[in-house]
Design a protein around this motif. Structure first.
Motif, short mmCIF file in Angstrom:
data_model
loop_
_atom_site.label_atom_id
_atom_site.label_comp_id
_atom_site.label_asym_id
_atom_site.label_seq_id
_atom_site.Cartn_x
_atom_site.Cartn_y
_atom_site.Cartn_z
N ILE A 1 0.93 -1.19 -0.18
CA ILE A 1 -0.04 0.00 -0.12
C ILE A 1 0.68 1.28 0.15
CG2 ILE A 1 -1.70 1.45 1.42
CD1 ILE A 1 -2.75 -1.28 2.40
N ILE A 2 2.15 1.50 0.76
CA ILE A 2 2.99 2.53 0.95
C ILE A 2 3.53 2.61 -0.15
CG2 ILE A 2 4.77 3.41 2.20
CD1 ILE A 2 3.47 1.91 4.94
N ASN A 3 4.04 1.35 -0.88
CA ASN A 3 5.02 1.60 -2.09
C ASN A 3 4.37 1.90 -3.54
OD1 ASN A 3 7.31 0.75 -0.78
ND2 ASN A 3 6.83 -1.20 -0.99
N LYS A 4 2.90 1.85 -3.12
CA LYS A 4 2.26 2.28 -4.65
C LYS A 4 2.06 4.01 -4.62
CE LYS A 4 -0.92 -1.64 -4.88
NZ LYS A 4 -2.31 -1.97 -4.68
N THR A 5 2.39 4.50 -3.42
CA THR A 5 2.55 6.12 -3.56
C THR A 5 3.81 6.57 -3.93
OG1 THR A 5 3.17 6.22 -1.34
CG2 THR A 5 0.64 6.00 -1.87
N ASN A 6 3.69 7.79 -4.36
CA ASN A 6 4.74 8.52 -4.81
C ASN A 6 5.80 9.27 -4.07
OD1 ASN A 6 4.28 8.12 -7.68
ND2 ASN A 6 2.79 9.77 -7.66
N ASN A 7 5.43 9.71 -3.03
CA ASN A 7 6.02 10.49 -2.04
C ASN A 7 5.71 10.55 -0.67
OD1 ASN A 7 8.21 12.15 -1.09
ND2 ASN A 7 7.09 14.19 -1.31
N PRO A 8 5.64 9.04 -0.10
CA PRO A 8 5.04 8.63 1.07
C PRO A 8 5.97 9.17 2.42
CG PRO A 8 5.88 6.76 0.13
CD PRO A 8 6.39 7.82 -0.69
N LEU A 9 5.22 9.34 3.51
CA LEU A 9 5.79 9.40 4.87
C LEU A 9 5.11 8.44 5.73
CD1 LEU A 9 7.89 10.78 6.94
CD2 LEU A 9 5.89 12.52 7.31
N VAL A 10 6.00 7.77 6.57
CA VAL A 10 5.43 6.72 7.71
C VAL A 10 5.69 7.22 8.90
CG1 VAL A 10 5.28 4.47 8.39
CG2 VAL A 10 5.64 4.74 5.78
N ILE A 11 4.19 7.50 9.73
CA ILE A 11 4.61 7.95 11.15
C ILE A 11 4.49 6.91 12.01
CG2 ILE A 11 3.61 9.48 12.96
CD1 ILE A 11 4.90 10.91 10.43
N SER A 12 5.44 6.75 13.06
CA SER A 12 4.84 5.62 14.07
C SER A 12 5.95 5.90 15.24
CB SER A 12 5.50 4.04 13.61
OG SER A 12 4.86 3.09 14.28
N SER A 13 5.40 5.06 16.40
CA SER A 13 6.16 5.03 17.76
C SER A 13 6.66 3.98 18.27
CB SER A 13 5.05 5.62 18.77
OG SER A 13 4.09 4.83 19.01
N ARG B 1 -7.55 -3.90 11.13
CA ARG B 1 -7.09 -4.07 12.68
C ARG B 1 -6.28 -2.73 12.83
NH1 ARG B 1 -5.61 -10.35 13.15
NH2 ARG B 1 -7.73 -11.31 12.75
N GLY B 2 -6.38 -1.67 12.08
CA GLY B 2 -5.71 -0.26 12.49
C GLY B 2 -4.54 -0.65 12.35
N ARG B 3 -3.81 -1.63 11.39
CA ARG B 3 -2.58 -1.51 11.33
C ARG B 3 -2.02 -0.30 10.40
NH1 ARG B 3 0.60 -4.69 14.47
NH2 ARG B 3 1.99 -5.01 12.51
N LEU B 4 -2.71 0.22 9.70
CA LEU B 4 -2.14 1.49 8.81
C LEU B 4 -3.55 2.29 8.56
CD1 LEU B 4 0.30 2.27 7.24
CD2 LEU B 4 -0.69 1.36 5.24
N TRP B 5 -3.20 3.47 8.87
CA TRP B 5 -4.13 4.80 8.76
C TRP B 5 -3.51 5.94 7.79
CZ3 TRP B 5 -8.43 4.68 11.93
CH2 TRP B 5 -8.61 3.89 12.84
N LYS B 6 -4.19 6.46 7.07
CA LYS B 6 -3.93 7.42 6.08
C LYS B 6 -4.28 8.85 6.89
CE LYS B 6 -4.58 9.34 1.52
NZ LYS B 6 -5.29 9.37 0.34
N LEU B 7 -3.34 9.87 6.60
CA LEU B 7 -3.63 11.21 7.59
C LEU B 7 -4.06 12.35 6.48
CD1 LEU B 7 -1.74 9.74 9.81
CD2 LEU B 7 -0.98 11.84 10.49
N GLU B 8 -4.83 12.91 7.02
CA GLU B 8 -5.05 14.24 6.14
C GLU B 8 -5.15 15.32 6.93
OE1 GLU B 8 -8.64 12.97 3.80
OE2 GLU B 8 -7.38 11.98 2.11
#
Length: 538
Positions: free
Chosen positions: A450-462, A527-534
Motif C-alpha cells: 500500500i505504501i509503495n504504491k504512492t509517490n512521495n510517502p511518509l510513515v509515522i509511528s512510535s 485492525r488499525g495497522r495502517l491509517w492515512k492522515l489528512e
C-alpha cells in the motif's frame, strides 16, 4: 501383562529386510526436504523476531537503536536497516553485550555464529536465513545416530529421517534467522551422546556429553529441561540407585552447567529486563484455548496445509480447508505410537522417549495452566517434546511396515504414504507464501504494498507495542523512496507538509488520539495497522 520385543536383530539383518521401495523413498524425501529448506529463503516476511536477530548482529542495543532513530527526524529506510547489519566499530563482543542487556533469556551461541556468517556472506534476508537452513541438515545424521543408539534399528532411523525431512515444523524453523534449528541439532546430539555414554561407560563419552550440555545451554535456555529429562531417565533406568552411571551423568552435567555459569550470572543481573521482554508470553489463556493450541501444534509437526487461507485469500480450495479434520487423526496416531512403544520396547527405550517428551512439555504446560501464560503454545519452545513424538511415530511406522502379516504392513504402508503426502503438500504450499502461522508481522507485506504504491510517502509511528521489531521488519519491504518519522511516546511528531501521502503505522490508542487532534484519520488496512492522515480543514 506388558510385553516388549527386544531389538535382537543385528544391523546387517535389519538392513536386509528394509524394502527396496523404502530406500528409494528415503532418497527422494531427503532431496525434497533439502529443497524445501532452501527454496524461497527470502520470500517469507522477515518478521520482528528475526529483525531482532539482525539488531544483535549489528552490535547495537535496542535502547541505542530507539534513541538514535525514534527522535522525530525524517529518516530513510536505510537508516533503520543500518542497525541490522554488522559494523566495523562493533564486533562479536558487542553482539554478546547487546544480547545480555536486552534479551539475556536468549543465549549467545547462535548469535555469535550468525554475526560471523553475515560478515562473510552478506546481510541479506536469504544470507541470514541460509545459516539456519545449513545447520538444519545436521539434524539428519544426528537423528539417525540417536535412533541407532535407542532402537538399534536402521529402518527406524531411516523412517525418522523421512519424517524429519518433510515435517512442516522443522522446515519452517530451518528457514528462520533464529536459533531453533541449531537447538534441534543440539537436542538430538546431546541425546545420542548420552545413550552411547550409558552403553559404553567410557569417561571420554561422558566428557563429550558434558560439552553437549554446555552447547545446548548456550544455544537455548530451555536446554536445561533436556538435561534434567536426561537425568530423570538415567536415575530411572538405574532404579534409583547411586550407581557409577548416575555419578557420571551428574559429573558431566555439572561441568556443562558450570561452563554456562557466566551466562547464568548475566541472566540474574538482568532479571527485570527479562521479565519485561517476556511479558507477552505471560498473558493468561483459557484451558480450552491452551488445549486447542497444543493439539494444533502436534498436528503441525506432520502437516499444516489447512492453515493456508489467511495467507492465500484468493486460493479457493475448500478441500484443503477440510484438512483440519486430520488433526484429531494425527493426534490419535501420536497417542497410539506412544502406547505401541510402551508395549513393544524395553524400559530403557520407552522411558527415554517418555521423559524427553513428557517432562519438557509438562515443565511449560503446568506453569501456563496454574499461573497463566502461553509459553507451551509456542511450538518453538516445545521442540524436545516434538523430537520425542517423532521418535515414537518413526518406531511405530518402521516396525509395522516389516510386519509378518501382509494386510498389516499394507495398511501401514498406506498410513506412511498419507503422512508423507500431507507433509509434502504442507511444505509445497507454505513455500509459496509471504508469511505463515509461525511468523509474526503478518500484515507487513500488504502494508508495504500500500505504501509503495504512492509517490512521495511518509510513515509515522512510535515505539509502542511490537513496533520496534515490526518497523525493522517493514524496512526490508519498503521502497527506498519511503521516508519515516518515528518518535518515543508520549511525544508526537511535527509532521512536515511536503509529502503526497502520510501514513500512521500501528498506533497505540493514546498516540492515535493525539494525532487525531490535528489530522483526520482513515483506516486503510485491517485492525488499525495502517491509517492515512489528512490535514483537518480549519
Amino acid at each position: 501383562m506388558k510385553t516388549y520385543t527386544s531389538p535382537v536383530n543385528t544391523l546387517q539383518n535389519l538392513k536386509n529386510i528394509i524394502p527396496p521401495w523404502f530406500r528409494f523413498l528415503i532418497i527422494v524425501l531427503l532431496v525434497l526436504g533439502i529443497y524445501f529448506r532452501f527454496v524461497n529463503l527470502e520470500k517469507k516476511v522477515y518478521w520482528h523476531d528475526e529483525a531482532h536477530t539482525s539488531l544483535r548482529i549489528s552490535g547495537y542495543t535496542k535502547t541505542e537503536f530507539v534513541q538514535q532513530v525514534f527522535n522525530g527526524q525524517v529518516i530513510n529506510v536505510d537508516t533503520i536497516q543500518n542497525y541490522q547489519r554488522p559494523h566495523p566499530e562493533t564486533g562479536v563482543i558487542s553482539t554478546i553485550n547487546s544480547l545480555a542487556v536486552d534479551e539475556a533469556q536468549h543465549t549467545p551461541l547462535y548469535y555469535v555464529i550468525v554475526r560471523l556468517w553475515v560478515q562473510l556472506f552478506g546481510n541479506s534476508v536469504a544470507a541470514a536465513r541460509s545459516l539456519s537452513a545449513i545447520i538444519s541438515l545436521l539434524a539428519f545424521p544426528c537423528i539417525y545416530w540417536l535412533c541407532l543408539e535407542l532402537f538399534e534399528s536402521p529402518i527406524t532411523a531411516w523412517m525418522s529421517i523421512a519424517l524429519l525431512a518433510v515435517s512442516p515444523l522443522h522446515v519452517l524453523y530451518a528457514q528462520e534467522a533464529r536459533q531453533f534449528s541449531l537447538w534441534i541439532v543440539t537436542i538430538l546430539l546431546e541425546s545420542a551422546v548420552l545413550l552411547r555414554a550409558i552403553r559404553l561407560r567410557k569417561k571420554r563419552l561422558w566428557g563429550i556429553y558434558g560439552v553437549t550440555v554446555a552447547l545446548g545451554l548456550y544455544t537455548f535456555l530451555f536446554s536445561g529441561l533436556v538435561a534434567i529429562a536426561h537425568g530423570i531417565y538415567v536415575i530411572a533406568i538405574e532404579r534409583l540407585r547411586f550407581t557409577k552411571t548416575v555419578k557420571a551423568y551428574l559429573s558431566a552435567t555439572s561441568l556443562g552447567f558450570l561452563a554456562f555459569a557466566p551466562w547464568i550470572v548475566t541472566i540474574i543481573n538482568n532479571l527485570s529486563q527479562v521479565d519485561r521482554t517476556t511479558s507477552s508470553a505471560q498473558t493468561r489463556q483459557s484451558i480450552s484455548s491452551l488445549v486447542s493450541n497444543w493439539v494444533t501444534n502436534i498436528g503441525g509437526l506432520f502437516a499444516d496445509f489447512w492453515r493456508y487461507e489467511p495467507f492465500f485469500p484468493d486460493f479457493n480450495l475448500p478441500i484443503l480447508r477440510w484438512g483440519r479434520f486430520l488433526v484429531p487423526l494425527l493426534l490419535f496416531l501420536v497417542i497410539y505410537a506412544f502406547l505401541f512403544l510402551y508395549r513393544r520396547t524395553a524400559p530403557r527405550v520407552w522411558l527415554f522417549v517418555f521423559t524427553l517428551s513428557g517432562f519438557t512439555a509438562l515443565a511449560l504446560i503446568l506453569p501456563d495452566v496454574i499461573m497463566g501464560g502461553q509459553l507451551s503454545t509456542r511450538a518453538r519452545y516445545v521442540m524436545p517434546c516434538y523430537v520425542g513424538i517423532q521418535l515414537a511415530v518413526a518406531y511405530l511406522l518402521a516396525t509395522q511396515i516389516i510386519a509378518a502379516k501382509l494386510i498389516v504392513h499394507k495398511f501401514w504402508q498406506l498410513i506412511i504414504v498419507i503422512v508423507i503426502s500431507i507433509g509434502l503438500l504442507s511444505c509445497a504450499i507454505s513455500s509459496q507464501a509471504e508469511t505463515w502461522w509461525s511468523k509474526g508481522s503478518h500484515a507487513n507485506p500488504e502494508v508495504a504494498r500500500i505504501i509503495n504504491k504512492t509517490n512521495n510517502p511518509l510513515v509515522i509511528s512510535s515505539n509502542s507495542s511490537l513496533n520496534i521489531g515490526d518497523l525493522m521488519s517493514l524496512s526490508h519491504l519498503l521502497n527506498k523512496n519511503v521516508k519515516l518519522q518515528l518518535v518515543i511516546e508520549p511525544k508526537t511528531p511535527n509532521i512536515p507538509n511536503n509529502f503526497s501521502h502520510v501514513f500512521l503505522f500501528n498506533p497505540s490508542q493514546k498516540f492515535k488520539s493525539k494525532i487525531e487532534e490535528k489530522y483526520n484519520l482513515t483506516m486503510i488496512y485491517k485492525r488499525g495497522r495502517l491509517w492515512k492522515l489528512e490535514q483537518k480543514n480549519n
